[in-house]
Scaffold this motif. Structure first.
Motif, PDB file in Angstrom:
ATOM      1  N   ASP A   1       0.869  -1.366   0.101  1.00  0.00           N
ATOM      2  CA  ASP A   1      -0.057   0.018   0.362  1.00  0.00           C
ATOM      3  C   ASP A   1       0.795   1.280   0.118  1.00  0.00           C
ATOM      4  O   ASP A   1       0.345   2.124  -0.296  1.00  0.00           O
ATOM      5  CB  ASP A   1      -0.961  -0.031   1.128  1.00  0.00           C
TER       6      ASP A   1
ATOM      7  N   ASP B   1      -9.978   1.272 -10.214  1.00  0.00           N
ATOM      8  CA  ASP B   1     -10.228   0.752  -8.766  1.00  0.00           C
ATOM      9  C   ASP B   1      -8.920   1.662  -8.059  1.00  0.00           C
ATOM     10  O   ASP B   1      -8.797   1.378  -6.804  1.00  0.00           O
ATOM     11  CB  ASP B   1      -9.573  -0.987  -8.612  1.00  0.00           C
TER      12      ASP B   1
ATOM     13  N   THR C   1      -8.536   5.052  -7.816  1.00  0.00           N
ATOM     14  CA  THR C   1      -9.103   6.195  -7.908  1.00  0.00           C
ATOM     15  C   THR C   1      -9.181   6.632  -6.239  1.00  0.00           C
ATOM     16  O   THR C   1      -9.559   5.779  -5.558  1.00  0.00           O
ATOM     17  CB  THR C   1     -10.543   6.526  -8.630  1.00  0.00           C
ATOM     18  N   SER C   2      -9.135   7.838  -6.157  1.00  0.00           N
ATOM     19  CA  SER C   2      -9.258   8.649  -4.772  1.00  0.00           C
ATOM     20  C   SER C   2     -10.748   8.266  -4.193  1.00  0.00           C
ATOM     21  O   SER C   2     -11.778   8.314  -4.980  1.00  0.00           O
ATOM     22  CB  SER C   2      -9.046  10.027  -4.780  1.00  0.00           C
ATOM     23  N   THR C   3     -10.655   8.237  -2.854  1.00  0.00           N
ATOM     24  CA  THR C   3     -12.043   8.144  -2.283  1.00  0.00           C
ATOM     25  C   THR C   3     -12.961   9.291  -2.565  1.00  0.00           C
ATOM     26  O   THR C   3     -14.047   9.396  -2.547  1.00  0.00           O
ATOM     27  CB  THR C   3     -11.865   8.028  -0.669  1.00  0.00           C
ATOM     28  N   SER C   4     -12.259  10.338  -2.762  1.00  0.00           N
ATOM     29  CA  SER C   4     -13.007  11.904  -3.012  1.00  0.00           C
ATOM     30  C   SER C   4     -13.417  11.787  -4.660  1.00  0.00           C
ATOM     31  O   SER C   4     -14.056  12.704  -4.927  1.00  0.00           O
ATOM     32  CB  SER C   4     -12.162  13.031  -2.763  1.00  0.00           C
TER      33      SER C   4
ATOM     34  N   SER D   1     -17.295   8.527 -10.781  1.00  0.00           N
ATOM     35  CA  SER D   1     -16.964   7.423  -9.723  1.00  0.00           C
ATOM     36  C   SER D   1     -16.139   6.326 -10.702  1.00  0.00           C
ATOM     37  O   SER D   1     -15.987   6.430 -11.868  1.00  0.00           O
ATOM     38  CB  SER D   1     -18.589   7.047  -9.521  1.00  0.00           C
ATOM     39  N   GLY D   2     -15.810   5.235 -10.105  1.00  0.00           N
ATOM     40  CA  GLY D   2     -15.180   4.215 -10.279  1.00  0.00           C
ATOM     41  C   GLY D   2     -15.907   3.729 -11.607  1.00  0.00           C
ATOM     42  O   GLY D   2     -15.188   3.348 -12.589  1.00  0.00           O
TER      43      GLY D   2
ATOM     44  N   GLU E   1      -3.374   8.561   0.221  1.00  0.00           N
ATOM     45  CA  GLU E   1      -4.545   8.102   1.048  1.00  0.00           C
ATOM     46  C   GLU E   1      -4.050   6.971   2.133  1.00  0.00           C
ATOM     47  O   GLU E   1      -3.137   6.275   1.730  1.00  0.00           O
ATOM     48  CB  GLU E   1      -5.689   7.986   0.484  1.00  0.00           C
TER      49      GLU E   1
ATOM     50  N   ALA F   1      -4.930   3.884   2.042  1.00  0.00           N
ATOM     51  CA  ALA F   1      -4.613   2.560   1.136  1.00  0.00           C
ATOM     52  C   ALA F   1      -3.356   2.959   0.147  1.00  0.00           C
ATOM     53  O   ALA F   1      -3.285   2.016  -0.828  1.00  0.00           O
ATOM     54  CB  ALA F   1      -5.846   2.316   0.603  1.00  0.00           C
TER      55      ALA F   1
ATOM     56  N   ARG G   1      -3.388   7.319  -4.943  1.00  0.00           N
ATOM     57  CA  ARG G   1      -4.757   7.166  -5.586  1.00  0.00           C
ATOM     58  C   ARG G   1      -4.704   8.257  -6.419  1.00  0.00           C
ATOM     59  O   ARG G   1      -4.323   9.494  -6.241  1.00  0.00           O
ATOM     60  CB  ARG G   1      -5.887   7.233  -4.662  1.00  0.00           C
TER      61      ARG G   1
ATOM     62  N   THR H   1      -6.722  11.230  -8.611  1.00  0.00           N
ATOM     63  CA  THR H   1      -7.660  12.323  -8.573  1.00  0.00           C
ATOM     64  C   THR H   1      -7.809  12.844  -9.683  1.00  0.00           C
ATOM     65  O   THR H   1      -8.779  13.760  -9.865  1.00  0.00           O
ATOM     66  CB  THR H   1      -7.033  13.402  -7.577  1.00  0.00           C
TER      67      THR H   1
END
Length: 144
Positions: free
Chosen positions: A23, A48, A50-53, A68-69, A131, A133, A136, A138
């Motif tokens: 990670d 997969d 991509t950022s959580t935001s 979104s993903g 992040e 994880a 990622r 953005t």
């Protein structure tokens, strides 16, 4: 009993260690991985990462907004199906000065548009954030 508990904890730590190390891969390794995914046209695997935001996407000057993903994967599949990839190479990777958790990179993408016999070169700009994880995406900008 105590020895069994210690062995159980040690086993969990040994299993968890590779995941944690993976990670937090160096940024250059992350870009090399993205280049390999791009070269294989693996839209789902890229999505997969991509950022959580969310992720902002721009393709050839057309801003698609924050996707979104699943929507990103669909957009990338359309990009890949219209082009034959000749090669992809990670060219530049740089952390943003003064901000440890932001970085950017570029992929040099050599492609052939569907039905064409001449290859074209384009740049894929990637913005990343670190992040919990790992790194990622953005932003993806495909400059044509």
């Amino acid at each position: 009993m105590r020895r069994a508990s210690l062995l159980a904890v040690a086993a969990v730590l040994l299993v968890a260690a590779p995941v944690t190390a993976q990670d937090h891969r160096p940024l250059g390794d992350v870009l090399d991985n993205l280049a390999a995914l791009w070269a294989s046209g693996d839209a789902a695997a890229i999505a997969d990462l991509t950022s959580t935001s969310g992720i902002d996407v721009e393709i050839a000057g057309s801003f698609m907004g924050s996707l979104s993903g699943r929507k990103l994967a669909a957009a990338l599949r359309r990009v890949f199906e219209d082009r034959v990839t000749v090669s992809v190479e990670s060219k530049m990777t740089s952390a943003v000065k003064g901000v440890e958790d932001r970085a950017f990179g570029e992929l040099a993408w050599v492609l052939r548009p569907g039905g064409a016999s001449v290859s074209e070169r384009t740049t894929v700009f990637l913005a990343l954030v670190h992040e919990p994880a790992g790194w990622r995406l953005t932003q993806i900008r495909i400059l044509e």
